[in-house]
Design a protein around this motif. Structure first.
Motif, PDB file in Angstrom:
ATOM      1  N   LEU A   1       6.858  13.612 -15.543  1.00 59.28           N
ATOM      2  CA  LEU A   1       7.007  12.896 -14.277  1.00 59.28           C
ATOM      3  C   LEU A   1       8.136  11.883 -14.352  1.00 59.28           C
ATOM      4  O   LEU A   1       8.924  11.744 -13.407  1.00 59.28           O
ATOM      5  N   ASP A   2       8.240  11.163 -15.469  1.00 59.45           N
ATOM      6  CA  ASP A   2       9.326  10.201 -15.620  1.00 59.45           C
ATOM      7  C   ASP A   2      10.672  10.902 -15.538  1.00 59.45           C
ATOM      8  O   ASP A   2      11.612  10.398 -14.910  1.00 59.45           O
ATOM      9  N   ARG A   3      10.766  12.076 -16.129  1.00 57.79           N
ATOM     10  CA  ARG A   3      12.038  12.801 -16.134  1.00 57.79           C
ATOM     11  C   ARG A   3      12.385  13.308 -14.735  1.00 57.79           C
ATOM     12  O   ARG A   3      13.521  13.161 -14.272  1.00 57.79           O
TER      13      ARG A   3
ATOM     14  N   LEU B   1       8.799   5.867 -13.787  1.00 59.20           N
ATOM     15  CA  LEU B   1       7.378   5.757 -14.109  1.00 59.20           C
ATOM     16  C   LEU B   1       7.035   4.383 -14.677  1.00 59.20           C
ATOM     17  O   LEU B   1       7.760   3.834 -15.501  1.00 59.20           O
ATOM     18  N   VAL B   2       5.909   3.832 -14.215  1.00 61.32           N
ATOM     19  CA  VAL B   2       5.228   2.711 -14.869  1.00 61.32           C
ATOM     20  C   VAL B   2       3.806   3.177 -15.136  1.00 61.32           C
ATOM     21  O   VAL B   2       3.099   3.562 -14.198  1.00 61.32           O
TER      22      VAL B   2
ATOM     23  N   ALA C   1       4.456   4.987 -29.380  1.00 63.26           N
ATOM     24  CA  ALA C   1       5.190   5.745 -30.395  1.00 63.26           C
ATOM     25  C   ALA C   1       5.588   7.131 -29.912  1.00 63.26           C
ATOM     26  O   ALA C   1       6.356   7.815 -30.605  1.00 63.26           O
ATOM     27  N   SER C   2       5.103   7.559 -28.749  1.00 64.01           N
ATOM     28  CA  SER C   2       5.229   8.967 -28.371  1.00 64.01           C
ATOM     29  C   SER C   2       5.989   9.235 -27.086  1.00 64.01           C
ATOM     30  O   SER C   2       6.629  10.287 -26.951  1.00 64.01           O
ATOM     31  N   LEU C   3       5.924   8.325 -26.123  1.00 63.01           N
ATOM     32  CA  LEU C   3       6.348   8.644 -24.765  1.00 63.01           C
ATOM     33  C   LEU C   3       7.791   9.103 -24.660  1.00 63.01           C
ATOM     34  O   LEU C   3       8.108   9.976 -23.849  1.00 63.01           O
ATOM     35  N   SER C   4       8.658   8.530 -25.441  1.00 62.43           N
ATOM     36  CA  SER C   4      10.084   8.819 -25.304  1.00 62.43           C
ATOM     37  C   SER C   4      10.634   9.585 -26.502  1.00 62.43           C
ATOM     38  O   SER C   4      11.841   9.584 -26.745  1.00 62.43           O
ATOM     39  N   GLN C   5       9.744  10.254 -27.249  1.00 61.82           N
ATOM     40  CA  GLN C   5      10.130  10.929 -28.486  1.00 61.82           C
ATOM     41  C   GLN C   5       9.927  12.440 -28.388  1.00 61.82           C
ATOM     42  O   GLN C   5       8.892  12.899 -27.906  1.00 61.82           O
ATOM     43  N   ARG C   6      10.907  13.182 -28.871  1.00 56.90           N
ATOM     44  CA  ARG C   6      10.764  14.642 -28.914  1.00 56.90           C
ATOM     45  C   ARG C   6       9.782  15.069 -29.994  1.00 56.90           C
ATOM     46  O   ARG C   6       9.011  16.013 -29.807  1.00 56.90           O
ATOM     47  N   THR C   7       9.805  14.385 -31.129  1.00 56.80           N
ATOM     48  CA  THR C   7       8.895  14.710 -32.237  1.00 56.80           C
ATOM     49  C   THR C   7       8.116  13.445 -32.607  1.00 56.80           C
ATOM     50  O   THR C   7       8.441  12.775 -33.597  1.00 56.80           O
ATOM     51  N   PRO C   8       7.117  13.085 -31.821  1.00 60.98           N
ATOM     52  CA  PRO C   8       6.394  11.840 -32.055  1.00 60.98           C
ATOM     53  C   PRO C   8       5.553  11.892 -33.330  1.00 60.98           C
ATOM     54  O   PRO C   8       5.121  12.962 -33.777  1.00 60.98           O
TER      55      PRO C   8
ATOM     56  N   GLU D   1      12.176  10.018 -19.795  1.00 55.79           N
ATOM     57  CA  GLU D   1      13.601   9.695 -19.747  1.00 55.79           C
ATOM     58  C   GLU D   1      13.866   8.257 -20.182  1.00 55.79           C
ATOM     59  O   GLU D   1      14.852   7.976 -20.855  1.00 55.79           O
ATOM     60  N   GLN D   2      12.994   7.332 -19.774  1.00 53.59           N
ATOM     61  CA  GLN D   2      13.180   5.936 -20.144  1.00 53.59           C
ATOM     62  C   GLN D   2      12.998   5.765 -21.655  1.00 53.59           C
ATOM     63  O   GLN D   2      12.074   6.334 -22.241  1.00 53.59           O
ATOM     64  N   ALA D   3      13.857   4.955 -22.252  1.00 55.67           N
ATOM     65  CA  ALA D   3      13.705   4.677 -23.673  1.00 55.67           C
ATOM     66  C   ALA D   3      12.418   3.908 -23.953  1.00 55.67           C
ATOM     67  O   ALA D   3      11.821   4.047 -25.028  1.00 55.67           O
TER      68      ALA D   3
END
Length: 293
Positions: free
Chosen positions: A105-107, A113-114, A149-156, A175-177
């Motif tokens: 959804l963020d992307r 997204l919040v 630790a996970s939201l913005s990571q490809r390999t969390p 998308e957001q860092a």
């Protein structure tokens, strides 16, 4: 202070919604979202409940639109306004499920997204979903850390007592860092949870003087958001002075963001109220993004 709206129609609390909302659907919600977006409002909200026991629904209401589906639609009809889950119940989801679904959804929304997150209190719903209830507090704390630790990571990767994972690909992801995490609650513990693990606090059911006292005694991080409700439905066209007083009260209590409900008798009237509220809000010092004057 910025102003967001408590999205009408998507939640109907007994005695706290307008009659027109009963027959309204996604087209009316979309029209209101587009208007709020054009006028520069900060956010829209959508809450989460999967299934409410019938006796409880008489008190809490039984209408709760799913936030992911609702926001996916509204993301396509808006460009700037933020999409705030207020709130997701952490215990109902694995952190990576939230990271995948809401990261997507963020992307698709371009980083709007919040994530409003809460511990939850409806035991019957926990049991229905097979989610542990008694230790939901510590589970929620760890789930927030796992999400961070996970939201913005490809390999969390995360290693904890309740959640432990590595070596998995989550794509797409946010998308957001740093996706803002607003923590809901009404206790000193929820405020500590928010300042320790989150980016904001979304309290409910407390008088403003008590909220101001709690906030005054807290060590708030730089940039920390305090999202306070402006109270009962406002009528900017019919009672502008009362609206100005309500906005001033929440700002003085420490709000950086306020969520407003509006009195209206149709979707069109609601949009007119949004226009009137923006004018009053600007006079009261509220900030709107990208004014369309």
């Amino acid at each position: 202070m910025r102003i967001g709206i408590v999205t009408p129609v998507v939640v109907r609390l007994p005695g706290a919604h307008s009659e027109w909302e009963r027959g309204a659907g996604i087209e009316e919600i979309g029209r209101i979202a587009e208007t709020a977006d054009r006028l520069g409002y900060h956010h829209l909200t959508c809450s989460e409940h999967v299934a409410i026991p019938a006796p409880v629904a008489e008190e809490r209401g039984g209408v709760y639109w799913d936030p992911l589906a609702t926001f996916g639609y509204l993301a396509a009809r808006t460009a700037r306004i933020r999409l705030v889950t207020q709130v997701l119940v952490l215990g109902y989801h694995h952190p990576l499920a939230i990271a995948k679904r809401y990261g997507t959804l963020d992307r698709i929304s371009g980083g709007r997204l919040v994530l409003g997150l809460g511990v939850g209190s409806l035991k019957e719903e926990f049991e229905l979903l097979g989610a542990p209830f008694e230790d939901r507090g510590p589970r929620a704390d760890e789930a927030i850390a796992a999400l961070r630790a996970s939201l913005s990571q490809r390999t969390p990767e995360f290693h904890g007592e309740y959640y432990d994972f590595s070596g998995f690909v989550v794509e797409p992801h946010a998308e957001q860092a740093r996706v803002p995490l607003w923590i809901g609650g009404r206790t000193a513990r929820s405020l500590r949870r928010a300042t320790t693990h989150g980016d904001g606090w979304v309290p409910f059911g407390l008088p403003l003087d008590r909220l101001a006292e709690m906030l005054g005694g807290a060590d708030l991080p730089d940039g920390f958001e305090v999202a306070l409700s402006a109270g009962r439905a406002l009528d900017p066209i019919g009672a502008p002075e009362a609206v100005e007083r309500a906005l001033l009260r929440v700002r003085e209590a420490g709000a950086t963001v306020t969520g407003v409900s509006l009195s209206a008798d149709s979707a069109g009237h609601y949009c007119e109220q949004l226009d009137a509220l923006r004018a009053l809000g600007r006079e009261a010092g509220a900030v709107f993004q990208g004014h369309d004057d």
